[in-house]
Enzyme design. Structure first.
Site, mmCIF file in Angstrom:
data_model
loop_
_atom_site.group_PDB
_atom_site.id
_atom_site.type_symbol
_atom_site.label_atom_id
_atom_site.label_comp_id
_atom_site.label_asym_id
_atom_site.label_seq_id
_atom_site.Cartn_x
_atom_site.Cartn_y
_atom_site.Cartn_z
ATOM 1 C CE LYS A 198 -6.530 0.058 1.711
ATOM 2 N NZ LYS A 198 -7.024 -0.351 3.032
ATOM 3 C CD GLU B 56 -2.757 1.365 2.413
ATOM 4 O OE1 GLU B 56 -3.635 2.257 2.418
ATOM 5 O OE2 GLU B 56 -2.573 0.603 3.379
#
Length: 294
Positions: free
Chosen positions: A213, A176
């Site tokens: 993500k 992420e």
């Protein structure tokens, strides 16, 4: 690796619920839920209250496998129980929802326009415990604020270095590197980020699988080539500070990008609601985020 869970994450319809607020973000999450800081005297009481909140969400009939593929947990949540079962086991066995664990320890100070992750000195021990608790994968967050090529390169290098350690522990890492939605250089940041991620993906072995993500991109379908990469199980989007309705509308524009919302998922839930009110509010939210994801 659990093949049923891998297949759900790769091919299932739905989204990932991010229930991983840590020590620093828990007071705000509780305040948004209607529990102010004068309701608890110390961190233990605070974490008890946030676990009660998460338990209420996870045990709700609205939190179901028809809409929700996975859930990201905070370390303490992984070690706590729901109805006599470890949280990850409850998710997997009672809900058919794939459990993930947040492993990062927060953000370092900004350098070269980015915030790297702080060191994770106990990562191997944490991954061992995650396997013992039947966790499927992990999540770790860093932040890009400026279109600085050296900073973006450092972010992606750090993420993939740790990702390989996680893969070797037979877990699937969610990488992420969030792009700040308020950055005046957001589009340029995303272009640099995509190029760096692609380089690392192309260097992975066939059996080294990751998830991504990412912030919802400014340019529609910016990340389609990453979604289609053979080493990528799924690409999910964080709400990044957008209100839920706006995040949903932006998400709908991007093919095969699914949600992994936190604040946007919880924004209409309150401690004062009756169970009927709470479940109805959660059901409405779950359906709206699901529809945006599919």
């Amino acid at each position: 690796m659990n093949q049923h869970q891998l297949d759900r994450m790769k091919n299932g319809k739905g989204f990932i619920a991010a229930l991983d607020q840590s020590g620093g973000s828990t007071p705000k999450a509780l305040a948004d839920y209607g529990i102010t800081e004068d309701a608890y005297n110390n961190k233990d009481e605070m974490f008890d209250l946030v676990h009660q909140m998460r338990t209420r969400i996870i045990t709700s009939p609205a939190f179901d496998a028809n809409h929700i593929l996975g859930a990201i947990l905070f370390e303490q949540t992984m070690d706590r129980s729901i109805e006599g079962m470890y949280t990850g086991d409850y998710l997997a066995e009672q809900k058919d929802v794939v459990p993930f664990l947040k492993v990062d320890k927060g953000l370092a100070e900004q350098t070269d326009g980015v915030q790297l992750m702080k060191p994770i000195p106990d990562l191997n021990d944490l991954l061992t415990r995650a396997n013992e608790r039947n966790i499927f994968g992990t999540k770790m967050r860093s932040v890009i604020k400026e279109a600085n090529s050296e900073g973006v390169k450092a972010i992606v290098n750090q993420q993939f270095e740790m990702a390989k350690q996680i893969i070797h522990a037979d877990l699937v890492p969610i990488i992420e590197p969030e792009v700040d939605i308020n950055s005046p250089e957001k589009t340029k940041c995303e272009e640099l980020l995509k190029a760096e991620i692609r380089k690392h993906l192309d260097s992975l072995k066939d059996d080294e699988l990751v998830m991504l993500k990412l912030s919802i991109p400014t340019v529609t379908n910016m990340y389609k080539e990453l979604i289609d990469h053979p080493n990528v199980v799924r690409v999910v989007a964080l709400s990044g500070g957008y209100a839920r309705d706006e995040a949903n509308e932006l998400l709908k524009l991007n093919d095969e990008l699914i949600a992994s919302f936190s604040r946007a998922l919880l924004q209409d839930l309150y401690a004062s609601q009756s169970d009927e009110e709470f479940n109805a509010a959660l059901q409405q939210t779950v359906e709206s985020v699901y529809n945006a994801s599919v």
